[in-house]
Design an enzyme around this catalytic site. Structure first.
Site, mmCIF file in Angstrom:
data_model
loop_
_atom_site.group_PDB
_atom_site.id
_atom_site.type_symbol
_atom_site.label_atom_id
_atom_site.label_comp_id
_atom_site.label_asym_id
_atom_site.label_seq_id
_atom_site.Cartn_x
_atom_site.Cartn_y
_atom_site.Cartn_z
ATOM 1 N N GLN A 35 41.792 54.345 3.029
ATOM 2 C CA GLN A 35 41.624 55.166 4.138
ATOM 3 C C GLN A 35 41.857 56.641 3.737
ATOM 4 O O GLN A 35 41.745 57.006 2.448
ATOM 5 C CB GLN A 35 42.802 54.915 5.345
ATOM 6 C CG GLN A 35 42.304 53.733 6.077
ATOM 7 C CD GLN A 35 41.096 53.894 7.169
ATOM 8 O OE1 GLN A 35 40.818 54.982 7.504
ATOM 9 N NE2 GLN A 35 40.680 52.729 7.640
ATOM 10 N N GLY B 283 37.249 53.793 7.438
ATOM 11 C CA GLY B 283 37.555 54.948 8.052
ATOM 12 C C GLY B 283 36.257 55.863 8.032
ATOM 13 O O GLY B 283 36.254 57.206 8.279
ATOM 14 N N ASP C 93 44.983 47.928 8.722
ATOM 15 C CA ASP C 93 44.942 49.583 8.430
ATOM 16 C C ASP C 93 45.075 50.269 9.593
ATOM 17 O O ASP C 93 44.598 50.037 10.545
ATOM 18 C CB ASP C 93 43.674 49.926 7.583
ATOM 19 C CG ASP C 93 42.309 49.591 8.180
ATOM 20 O OD1 ASP C 93 42.407 48.854 8.983
ATOM 21 O OD2 ASP C 93 41.582 50.364 7.885
ATOM 22 N N ASP D 9 37.933 40.344 9.094
ATOM 23 C CA ASP D 9 38.186 41.981 9.124
ATOM 24 C C ASP D 9 39.577 41.630 9.832
ATOM 25 O O ASP D 9 39.830 40.772 10.857
ATOM 26 C CB ASP D 9 37.332 42.556 10.117
ATOM 27 C CG ASP D 9 37.707 44.329 9.676
ATOM 28 O OD1 ASP D 9 38.661 44.557 9.157
ATOM 29 O OD2 ASP D 9 36.828 44.985 10.375
ATOM 30 N N SER D 10 40.438 42.567 9.792
ATOM 31 C CA SER D 10 41.968 42.440 10.161
ATOM 32 C C SER D 10 41.863 42.715 11.564
ATOM 33 O O SER D 10 42.745 42.318 12.182
ATOM 34 C CB SER D 10 42.621 43.435 9.589
ATOM 35 O OG SER D 10 42.234 44.951 9.503
ATOM 36 N N GLY D 11 41.018 43.575 12.095
ATOM 37 C CA GLY D 11 41.034 44.123 13.537
ATOM 38 C C GLY D 11 41.765 45.360 13.804
ATOM 39 O O GLY D 11 41.414 45.803 15.084
ATOM 40 N N ASP E 102 28.468 45.470 5.666
ATOM 41 C CA ASP E 102 28.455 44.601 6.789
ATOM 42 C C ASP E 102 28.369 45.595 7.940
ATOM 43 O O ASP E 102 28.688 46.638 7.713
ATOM 44 C CB ASP E 102 29.916 44.061 7.200
ATOM 45 C CG ASP E 102 30.798 44.844 7.894
ATOM 46 O OD1 ASP E 102 31.393 45.679 7.036
ATOM 47 O OD2 ASP E 102 31.109 45.029 8.976
ATOM 48 N N HIS F 139 14.279 38.165 12.533
ATOM 49 C CA HIS F 139 13.658 39.073 11.712
ATOM 50 C C HIS F 139 14.315 40.205 11.218
ATOM 51 O O HIS F 139 14.161 40.474 10.034
ATOM 52 C CB HIS F 139 12.125 39.685 12.409
ATOM 53 C CG HIS F 139 11.960 40.813 11.914
ATOM 54 N ND1 HIS F 139 10.825 40.842 10.630
ATOM 55 C CD2 HIS F 139 11.984 42.318 12.051
ATOM 56 C CE1 HIS F 139 10.693 41.829 10.349
ATOM 57 N NE2 HIS F 139 11.245 42.913 10.971
ATOM 58 N N PHE G 220 40.462 48.283 13.085
ATOM 59 C CA PHE G 220 39.660 49.208 13.630
ATOM 60 C C PHE G 220 39.268 49.029 15.105
ATOM 61 O O PHE G 220 38.942 49.846 15.761
ATOM 62 C CB PHE G 220 38.429 48.921 12.724
ATOM 63 C CG PHE G 220 37.378 49.884 13.061
ATOM 64 C CD1 PHE G 220 37.251 51.228 12.610
ATOM 65 C CD2 PHE G 220 36.113 49.380 13.755
ATOM 66 C CE1 PHE G 220 36.042 52.126 12.905
ATOM 67 C CE2 PHE G 220 34.988 50.208 14.017
ATOM 68 C CZ PHE G 220 34.877 51.507 13.769
ATOM 69 N N CYS H 285 6.562 40.463 6.000
ATOM 70 C CA CYS H 285 7.673 39.930 6.116
ATOM 71 C C CYS H 285 7.543 38.281 6.161
ATOM 72 O O CYS H 285 6.563 37.744 6.537
ATOM 73 C CB CYS H 285 8.535 40.129 7.416
ATOM 74 S SG CYS H 285 9.939 39.238 7.604
ATOM 75 N N CYS I 130 7.963 36.026 11.866
ATOM 76 C CA CYS I 130 6.733 36.883 11.688
ATOM 77 C C CYS I 130 5.621 35.797 11.096
ATOM 78 O O CYS I 130 4.538 35.953 11.195
ATOM 79 C CB CYS I 130 6.749 37.799 10.583
ATOM 80 S SG CYS I 130 7.773 39.305 10.973
ATOM 81 N N CYS J 144 9.928 35.873 7.264
ATOM 82 C CA CYS J 144 10.759 35.103 7.972
ATOM 83 C C CYS J 144 9.766 34.219 9.057
ATOM 84 O O CYS J 144 8.668 34.417 9.148
ATOM 85 C CB CYS J 144 11.627 36.279 8.803
ATOM 86 S SG CYS J 144 10.792 36.941 10.414
HETATM 87 ZN ZN LIG Z 1 10.081 38.897 9.978
#
Ligand SMILES: [Zn+2]
Length: 362
Positions: A180, A207, A138, A87-89, A257, A326, A91, A295, A300, A297
């Site tokens: 934006q 934005g 931006d 990310d450009s930064g 993200d 998790h 924000f 789940c 779990c 993972c």
């Molecule tokens: Zn899990």
């Protein structure tokens, strides 16, 4: 660079090719602002199915600095051989630092040093960091800003996008533009048109998720996403709750993200197919079932709610780690299922079924 592989109404699956492999979309990127997804190793990220992470150019530019990263590159530095976005930064600058914005760039003071972060410097930093996908710098006005304020800020965003593109010399690194325009559809439209004239490898919606109500967010997404080209990846920045992600996938978003899963984990909240809950609640003291029985993972498979409850009560770091594993796995697995559903023309049904269970919170 990007190909759409299946479509169901506006939802689609695709493949984003970067110099570190293929990212299957829709995809979710864990946030590694400072070169780490908090509490997790790269091996763990890999094991739970992470395809790409997003770091922050400004934070890395400040620490450890591009002098360090230009020697080794972000991939080797954090031992991650898959895709990295930066990310450009912009924000973060606006939110975390006391800064002055001029048309030339952003000025701020840190550790008694004056910094001047220009669009050119931002791209140069991302080149040296060595990410696979760079984002333009931006200007992101606060939610609630007037039409005039947003329109003025947009002029700067568009000018900066052009300067970023001109400064971008690394052909193997992709560069995405950021749309934006606040909550004003005509400004969003102008922004998309101008960014298309400049030409980018992908288009992000910025934005949003800065305090606006959910209806406002969806209204702006609905009028912005269709304006961006079908054959380019569409990235919604900063959106991370399961319901928002699924809704945005149906509007055609490919990339997400957010710190939502990991931040929630560190603050004791588990995300499960039956909704979210706080692991520190008293009722889990004797609950030897996993966080989410369905789940797959590692957390779990091996640990109980009672154990993680105990770790949080004792402020043991392992609790945060286990819950981060998790929560991230849960979101990444949801993305995998969403891709599968789109390929089978069953995404609407998948989303409906997911939301029914997710909203049925104990
Ligand atoms: Zn899990």
């Amino acid at each position: 660079m990007f190909e759409v592989t299946a479509e169901e109404k506006d939802a689609r699956t695709g493949k984003l090719h970067t110099q570190h492999g293929v990212v299957e979309t829709p995809c979710f990127m864990p946030v590694a602002t400072k070169g780490t997804v908090k509490t997790l190793t790269s091996d763990e990220l890999d094991e739970i199915g992470t395809q790409a992470v997003i770091t922050n150019a400004l934070h890395l530019y400040l620490n450890p600095g591009v002098d360090v990263l230009s020697h080794i590159g972000i991939h080797r530095f954090m031992d991650w051989d898959k895709t990295v976005f930066t990310d450009s930064g912009g924000f973060q600058l606006i939110r975390d630092f006391n800064l002055k914005i001029t048309n030339k760039g952003l000025m701020f003071k840190m550790d008694k040093t004056n910094h001047f972060f220009t669009p050119e410097l931002c791209i140069e930093a991302q080149n040296q960091i060595g990410s696979d996908v760079a984002m333009v710098l931006d200007d992101c006005p606060n939610y609630g800003s007037s039409y005039e304020t947003v329109a003025n800020s947009l002029k700067r965003t568009i000018e900066w996008a052009g300067r970023c593109k001109n400064a971008h010399k690394k052909s193997e690194q992709l560069i995405f533009g950021i749309v934006q325009g606040g909550v004003f559809p005509d400004l969003r439209k102008t922004c998309v048109e101008k960014l298309l004239e400049i030409g980018f490898d992908g288009y992000a919606v910025g934005g949003l998720t800065i305090g606006e109500p959910k209806e406002e967010l969806l209204r702006i997404l609905k009028c912005t996403v269709p304006l961006t080209p079908k054959n380019k990846p569409k990235y919604m920045m900063g959106l991370g709750s399961p319901e928002d992600i699924l809704e945005s996938i149906s509007l055609g978003i490919d990339i997400f993200d957010s710190a939502f899963p990991t931040r929630n984990a560190r603050h004791r909240t588990a995300i499960t197919r039956h909704g979210n809950f706080e692991i520190t609640k008293k009722k889990y003291i004797n609950d030897f079932s996993p966080v989410d029985e369905s789940c797959g993972c590692r957390t779990c498979k091996k640990y109980s709610k009672a154990y993680i409850h105990h770790l949080f009560k004792e402020k043991e770091l392992l609790g945060m780690r286990l819950l981060s594993i998790h929560n991230l796995y849960f979101i990444l697995n949801m993305m995998k299922n969403a891709r599968k559903a789109i390929r089978n023309n069953g995404f609407d049904e998948y989303k409906k079924d997911f939301m029914e269970k997710y909203n049925r919170h104990e």
